[in-house]
Design an enzyme around this catalytic site. Structure first.
Site, PDB file in Angstrom:
ATOM      1  N   ASN A 106      84.446  73.540 101.601  1.00  0.00           N
ATOM      2  CA  ASN A 106      84.670  72.138 101.936  1.00  0.00           C
ATOM      3  C   ASN A 106      83.801  71.643 103.091  1.00  0.00           C
ATOM      4  O   ASN A 106      83.514  70.443 103.174  1.00  0.00           O
ATOM      5  CB  ASN A 106      86.148  71.928 102.285  1.00  0.00           C
ATOM      6  N   SER A 157      80.808  65.290  95.979  1.00  0.00           N
ATOM      7  CA  SER A 157      80.994  63.857  96.205  1.00  0.00           C
ATOM      8  C   SER A 157      80.507  63.085  94.992  1.00  0.00           C
ATOM      9  O   SER A 157      79.653  63.574  94.230  1.00  0.00           O
ATOM     10  CB  SER A 157      80.208  63.407  97.441  1.00  0.00           C
ATOM     11  N   TYR A 170      72.334  63.045 102.261  1.00  0.00           N
ATOM     12  CA  TYR A 170      73.677  63.366 101.791  1.00  0.00           C
ATOM     13  C   TYR A 170      73.726  63.392 100.267  1.00  0.00           C
ATOM     14  O   TYR A 170      74.262  64.331  99.661  1.00  0.00           O
ATOM     15  CB  TYR A 170      74.672  62.344 102.334  1.00  0.00           C
ATOM     16  N   SER A 173      71.983  66.427  98.958  1.00  0.00           N
ATOM     17  CA  SER A 173      72.752  67.652  99.202  1.00  0.00           C
ATOM     18  C   SER A 173      73.899  67.804  98.220  1.00  0.00           C
ATOM     19  O   SER A 173      74.183  68.915  97.740  1.00  0.00           O
ATOM     20  CB  SER A 173      73.284  67.668 100.646  1.00  0.00           C
ATOM     21  N   LYS A 174      74.561  66.712  97.882  1.00  0.00           N
ATOM     22  CA  LYS A 174      75.696  66.801  96.967  1.00  0.00           C
ATOM     23  C   LYS A 174      75.250  66.980  95.520  1.00  0.00           C
ATOM     24  O   LYS A 174      75.934  67.641  94.724  1.00  0.00           O
ATOM     25  CB  LYS A 174      76.591  65.565  97.118  1.00  0.00           C
ATOM     26  N   ILE A 203      87.178  58.314 100.550  1.00  0.00           N
ATOM     27  CA  ILE A 203      88.499  58.831 100.910  1.00  0.00           C
ATOM     28  C   ILE A 203      88.772  58.452 102.364  1.00  0.00           C
ATOM     29  O   ILE A 203      87.859  58.452 103.205  1.00  0.00           O
ATOM     30  CB  ILE A 203      88.556  60.363 100.762  1.00  0.00           C
TER      31      ILE A 203
END
Length: 274
Positions: A106, A157, A170, A173-174, A203
């Site tokens: 996580n 994500s 980001y 990376s996801k 979230i």
């Protein structure tokens, strides 16, 4: 009533099969990681919790003990971008419990910036924690997961499958983490180790503030989520945690290589709808 030869009690048992499972959760000091730790504790799992904020991690562990029947959980704090810390984390888990059943990758960070406004230092920082540390930790955990026929759940994500401006590193990376999930799932399937990921939308956590948003910007993002998510709201930590618990449980025994959206339908929306 029975479905496909299964009684109601056996169905419930599969869904609650995390009891006694040794589970390593990274990034457990806040947000989705903390929520997942508490839920797993309630389901009877035995936890090893990693995070960089030792004070918060200790509070999460205390809550896990209180709601998990008094089980004493292991704290393995540290920065997973440090290779020695990753090695030490796995060694401590095995030394304490003798096995590993579930790995929840996580730990991750969000950084703002695009190709014109970001820099290589930001790219390296994001990729090191969101991808490289996951790669190393998974490598070290795999021999132990093979012994237990365990499973891995990565926290990705919606940004892994949908493109957004000003979140370049980001998103990259996801996307990498989603492909990592599928490839490792295929490699480990013959050894009965399942590998899946959850892909949350927006979230309600403090990740956006940590990335540099102020209170007003954060509030605007959550408000805008009423339009950018088909269900008309941002998600809650508990909703993601339950998805992770499902994928880690025997209820998902025939599921591997899946990138599961938990995003209120955001992944399915077109620009016209957003």
């Amino acid at each position: 009533m029975q479905v496909s030869g299964m009684s109601a009690s056996s169905v419930a048992l599969r869904a609650s099969s995390l009891k006694g499972k040794v589970t390593l959760i990274t990034g457990a000091s806040s947000g989705i990681g903390a929520g997942t730790a508490v839920l797993f504790a309630k389901l009877g799992a035995v936890l090893a919790l990693n995070g960089r904020d030792v004070e918060n991690l200790t509070k999460v562990a205390k809550e896990c003990t209180e709601c998990g029947g008094g089980t004493q959980h292991l704290l393995v704090p540290g920065d997973l971008t440090d290779e020695d810390t990753v090695k030490k984390t796995v060694e401590e888990v095995i030394a304490r419990f003798g096995r590993l059943d579930v790995l929840v990758n996580n730990a991750g960070i969000l950084a703002m910036g695009g190709i014109e406004t970001s820099d290589l230092a930001t790219y390296d920082r994001v990729m090191n924690i969101n991808v490289r540390s996951v790669y190393q930790l998974t490598q070290l955990c795999v021999p132990h997961l093979i012994k237990t026929k365990g499973c891995i759940v990565n926290v990705s994500s919606v940004a892994g499958c949908r493109s957004y401006p000003d979140n370049l590193a980001y998103c990259v990376s996801k996307c990498a983490l989603d492909q990592f999930t599928r490839c490792v799932a295929l490699e480990l399937a013959p050894k009965q180790v399942r590998v899946n990921s959850v892909c949350p939308g927006v979230i309600v956590t403090d990740i956006f503030k940590k990335a540099g948003m102020d209170e007003k910007e954060n509030a605007m993002l959550f408000e805008k989520s009423k339009q950018t998510h088909a269900l008309g709201r941002p998600g809650e930590v508990d909703e993601v945690a339950h998805g992770i618990a499902f994928l880690a449980s025997d209820a998902a025994s025939f599921i591997t290589g899946v990138n599961l959206p938990i995003d209120g339908g955001r992944h399915a929306m077109s620009p016209r709808e957003i």
